[in-house]
Design an enzyme around this catalytic site. Structure first.
Site, short mmCIF file in Angstrom:
data_model
loop_
_atom_site.label_atom_id
_atom_site.label_comp_id
_atom_site.label_asym_id
_atom_site.label_seq_id
_atom_site.Cartn_x
_atom_site.Cartn_y
_atom_site.Cartn_z
N ARG A 41 46.79 15.55 68.23
CA ARG A 41 47.32 15.23 66.91
C ARG A 41 46.53 15.89 65.78
O ARG A 41 47.09 16.19 64.72
CB ARG A 41 47.34 13.71 66.69
CG ARG A 41 48.38 13.01 67.55
CD ARG A 41 48.55 11.56 67.10
NE ARG A 41 49.53 10.84 67.91
CZ ARG A 41 49.89 9.60 67.68
NH1 ARG A 41 49.38 8.94 66.65
NH2 ARG A 41 50.78 9.01 68.45
N ASP A 143 53.77 1.01 54.11
CA ASP A 143 53.12 1.68 55.23
C ASP A 143 51.92 2.45 54.69
O ASP A 143 51.86 2.80 53.51
CB ASP A 143 54.09 2.63 55.94
CG ASP A 143 53.71 2.85 57.41
OD1 ASP A 143 54.30 2.19 58.28
OD2 ASP A 143 52.80 3.67 57.66
#
Length: 278
Positions: A41, A143
């Protein structure tokens, strides 16, 4: 043809620093079995920052605490597995709960909204029950990942992502794309107007939430935190919930060893202990 040089694997020491960084920034706990995931990632982040190794990348973060790369680092390491009407029993419970309240001024907080499927599922549920009065309801969808928030705000999804919706819901709440957007659908404006998307880090001291909620959805979030953080979250959720409100958590989460504030009401659905009400 030019090839990018192979980036050396993360050392245990570098992985440890990544773990400390992400825990401090987001509360997320990473274990050693996530090392390959972290490597994969963060590779794009190294390329975008034009650095060739993790040591240099981590030095960049340490050197500049306010560098915008910190947000990209957090975005890269958050997990955003979601779907419309995931854990469908929760939406049955929500429907019954809203129908029994006989009140269209419903306030709901979706505390980890990801790419938007969950808050839009909540909005569809409210609209199905309340009809035109659903416009009086308000959903705050928050979020920590700015990239998924941007996607959520646009409300554009692949047609196959709508498979959990009924034909009536697809017709009532979505517009099919044409031309360049063929194969996609967009959430109708009336539904999007029910939701306020905002950036929020659950580890922040002030969430800037001004009122109590009829329901809080915090599903499949606490599993990424350590026990102390889980307990702290629940301590802070309790006063934000109306006395007869509901807290929805994920299928693999359990509050019994974490908080005395809540009593179970159904499958991974909780309300405040009666002695805590008011």
């Amino acid at each position: 043809m030019l090839f990018s040089p192979q980036v050396e694997p993360l050392t245990d020491e570098e992985f440890g620093r990544v773990c400390r960084f992400i825990h401090k920034k987001s509360g997320i706990v990473l274990t050693m079995n996530k090392k390959n995931m972290v490597y994969n990632r963060l590779l794009k982040r190294l390329r975008d920052c034009k650095v060739n190794n993790f040591a240099e990348y981590l030095r960049l973060l340490e050197r500049e605490p306010l560098h915008p790369e910190w947000q990209a680092f957090v975005n890269a390491l958050t997990t955003n597995l979601t779907a419309f009407f995931r854990e469908p029993h929760h939406f049955v419970t929500l429907s019954e709960f809203v129908r029994a309240r006989k009140n269209s001024n419903i306030n709901i907080w979706c505390a980890a909204s990801s790419t938007g499927e969950e808050p839009y599922s909540i909005a569809m549920t409210l609209s199905d029950v309340l009809g035109a009065q659903a416009m009086n309801a308000k959903i705050i969808a928050s979020d920590i990942d700015t990239e998924v928030l941007d996607k959520a705000k646009t409300g554009i999804y692949r047609i196959e992502e709508l498979k959990n919706l009924t034909a009536i819901q697809r017709q009532r709440y979505f517009m099919k794309g044409v031309g360049d957007f063929e194969g996609y659908a967009r959430v109708k404006q009336s539904l999007r107007d029910m939701i306020e998307f905002r950036f929020l880090n659950l580890t922040d001291g002030d969430w800037q939430l001004q009122h109590r909620f009829d329901a809080i959805f915090c599903r499949n979030v606490m599993i990424y935190f350590d026990k102390d953080m889980q307990i702290k979250l629940l301590e802070r959720f309790a006063p934000l919930l109306k006395p007869d409100g509901l807290l929805f958590i994920g299928h693999s989460e359990n509050l019994s060893q974490l908080s005395q504030h809540f009593v179970i009401k159904g499958q991974t659905v909780y309300s405040l202990q009666p002695t805590r009400k008011g």
